[in-house]
Design an enzyme around this catalytic site. Structure first.
Site, mmCIF file in Angstrom:
data_model
loop_
_atom_site.group_PDB
_atom_site.id
_atom_site.type_symbol
_atom_site.label_atom_id
_atom_site.label_comp_id
_atom_site.label_asym_id
_atom_site.label_seq_id
_atom_site.Cartn_x
_atom_site.Cartn_y
_atom_site.Cartn_z
ATOM 1 N N SER A 178 47.899 4.223 16.965
ATOM 2 C CA SER A 178 48.579 4.812 15.814
ATOM 3 C C SER A 178 47.790 4.578 14.532
ATOM 4 O O SER A 178 47.711 5.462 13.670
ATOM 5 C CB SER A 178 49.986 4.237 15.678
ATOM 6 O OG SER A 178 50.753 4.485 16.829
ATOM 7 N N ASP A 179 47.203 3.401 14.387
ATOM 8 C CA ASP A 179 46.390 3.108 13.211
ATOM 9 C C ASP A 179 45.120 3.948 13.182
ATOM 10 O O ASP A 179 44.766 4.531 12.146
ATOM 11 C CB ASP A 179 46.014 1.625 13.196
ATOM 12 C CG ASP A 179 47.195 0.728 12.906
ATOM 13 O OD1 ASP A 179 47.586 0.630 11.731
ATOM 14 O OD2 ASP A 179 47.726 0.133 13.854
ATOM 15 N N ILE A 180 44.417 3.985 14.314
ATOM 16 C CA ILE A 180 43.162 4.729 14.353
ATOM 17 C C ILE A 180 43.424 6.220 14.148
ATOM 18 O O ILE A 180 42.685 6.915 13.438
ATOM 19 C CB ILE A 180 42.425 4.479 15.679
ATOM 20 C CG1 ILE A 180 42.151 2.982 15.871
ATOM 21 C CG2 ILE A 180 41.130 5.277 15.725
ATOM 22 C CD1 ILE A 180 41.398 2.325 14.738
#
Length: 407
Positions: A178-180
């Site tokens: 989700s962050d990437i």
């Protein structure tokens, strides 16, 4: 050669993963990225993740997570609660092209560093906020981390072992997807906003990136499958829910991944396995039919592959144009001739960690370079350098440090 963004200055006020990942990508493309960290401790991720070990196996004081997200940047230590720290931040904003931040919604307004204030200082600024739930909606005030968004976005409804089988249940994607993903969306949005500023409007703008939004959008065809049919996706192990055969199979020694993309490939695959007549069977002649009758087809394929050695099978399938691949560990990955030929594994010197191997930027430009190899910075390593560029002399920098405004 200068990078494609060598004319761009970026202020990275973000911490942990999504924002720093976006800023690192811009740094890889040649931007001058100044990482603005708190005077005490710096980015949280300096203290999270696996300790980076030197050649003798000793901890170096660096973490794998920080090293992975902060290559190519310069670091300054700035106390945004201090009036003089805020004044320095405004001076930096006046000369910047891009600002990236992932403070909780509304937090930077307390310091006079929100978009409205920043745009008054620098109307050409592209200001990108990355938060868990975005700037609007009833959840905008909430924090969150990757597994929360994997769960809430529906991703975990599609990963893991199917109900009714041993070990049934969801499986977390093995990296902070989700962050990437949010970081990649941020890069695309920033580049689009810069292009609009420079070609169309002459003005910057505000970008609102949400980890929940981007993870839902990244579900792409699987979300559309539900919207088209009303059928919810299910957990299916390594198997595709829309293509068959498209999953891992056990060979005699270890697994192999098979991905049959069309009917001619399936016919060749059946010939290879000695499954006479299967490719012409109406139950299996088309992909849709194979998906419908997967419970009958997959055991036949599994029985044949279980008799073969994985490496031999992989080489034979490659020879007849059948997409397949080994299930690699990272040790296997970096030993691959293809990976070595592409130059993905690189190394740089770090003042504390020594010689550090890392995964290089995968983008290949024909006329400009990506990734100049500047080491991930020590905390506040470049404070004096950046402040001198702003016109401050040694006495002024020392006074700011004594006052606690900078590190």
């Amino acid at each position: 050669m200068a990078g494609t963004l060598s004319h761009i200055k970026v202020l990275d006020f973000s911490r942990v993963f999504a924002g720093p990942w976006a800023a690192q990508m811009l740094a890889d493309f040649g931007a001058d990225v100044i990482k603005v960290e708190h005077v005490k401790g710096g980015d949280d991720v300096r203290h999270m993740g696996v300790p980076h070990l030197d050649a003798e196996g000793n901890p170096t004081g660096e973490t794998s997570s920080f090293l992975a997200m902060n290559r190519g940047k310069r670091s300054i230590g700035l106390d945004l609660k201090h009036p003089e720290g805020q004044a320095l931040a405004r001076k930096l904003i006046a000369e910047a092209d891009v600002l990236i931040e992932n403070f909780k919604t509304g937090n930077l307004a307390r310091f006079g560093l929100d978009y409205a204030a920043a745009a008054e200082i620098n109307p050409r600024l592209v200001y990108c906020s990355i938060t868990g739930f975005g700037q609007t909606g009833p959840m905008a005030h909430l924090p969150g981390y990757d597994p929360i968004f994997q769960a809430m976005s529906g991703l975990l409804s599609m990963t893991g072992t199917a109900d009714g089988l041993p070990g049934a249940g969801p499986a977390l994607v093995g990296y902070s997807i989700s962050d990437i993903t949010a970081g990649q969306y941020a890069v695309s949005a920033i580049l689009a906003a810069l292009n609009h500023r420079d070609v169309v409007s002459g003005e910057g703008q505000y970008i609102d990136i949400s980890l929940l939004d981007t993870q839902i959008h990244a579900a792409s065809h699987m979300a559309m499958n539900y919207l088209s049919s009303g059928r919810l996706p299910r957990r299916n192990g390594t198997a595709s829910q829309i293509t068959c055969p498209w999953q891992a199979f056990d060979c005699a020694d270890r697994p192999i991944m098979i991905a049959i993309g069309n009917d001619p490939q399936f016919a060749r695959f059946c010939d290879y396995l000695g499954l006479d007549g299967v490719a012409e069977d109406p139950r299996f002649a088309t992909n849709l039919a194979r998906v419908t009758h997967a419970e009958e087809l997959v055991p036949m394929i599994a029985g044949k592959l279980a008799e073969k050695q994985a490496d031999t099978c992989y080489a034979e399938l490659e020879a007849i144009g059948i997409p397949a691949g080994p299930l690699n560990s990272f040790e296997d990955v970096f030993a691959m001739e293809q990976v070595q030929a592409r130059g993905l594994l690189k190394a740089l010197d770090h003042p504390r960690a020594g010689r550090v191997s890392y995964v290089g930027n995968p983008v290949r430009f024909s006329k400009t370079m990506a990734d100049d190899g500047r080491h991930p910075p020590l905390h506040a390593e470049h404070t004096d350098e950046v402040l001198r560029e702003m016109g401050l002399d040694e006495a002024a920098v020392a006074a700011l440090r004594d006052a606690g405004a900078v590190k």
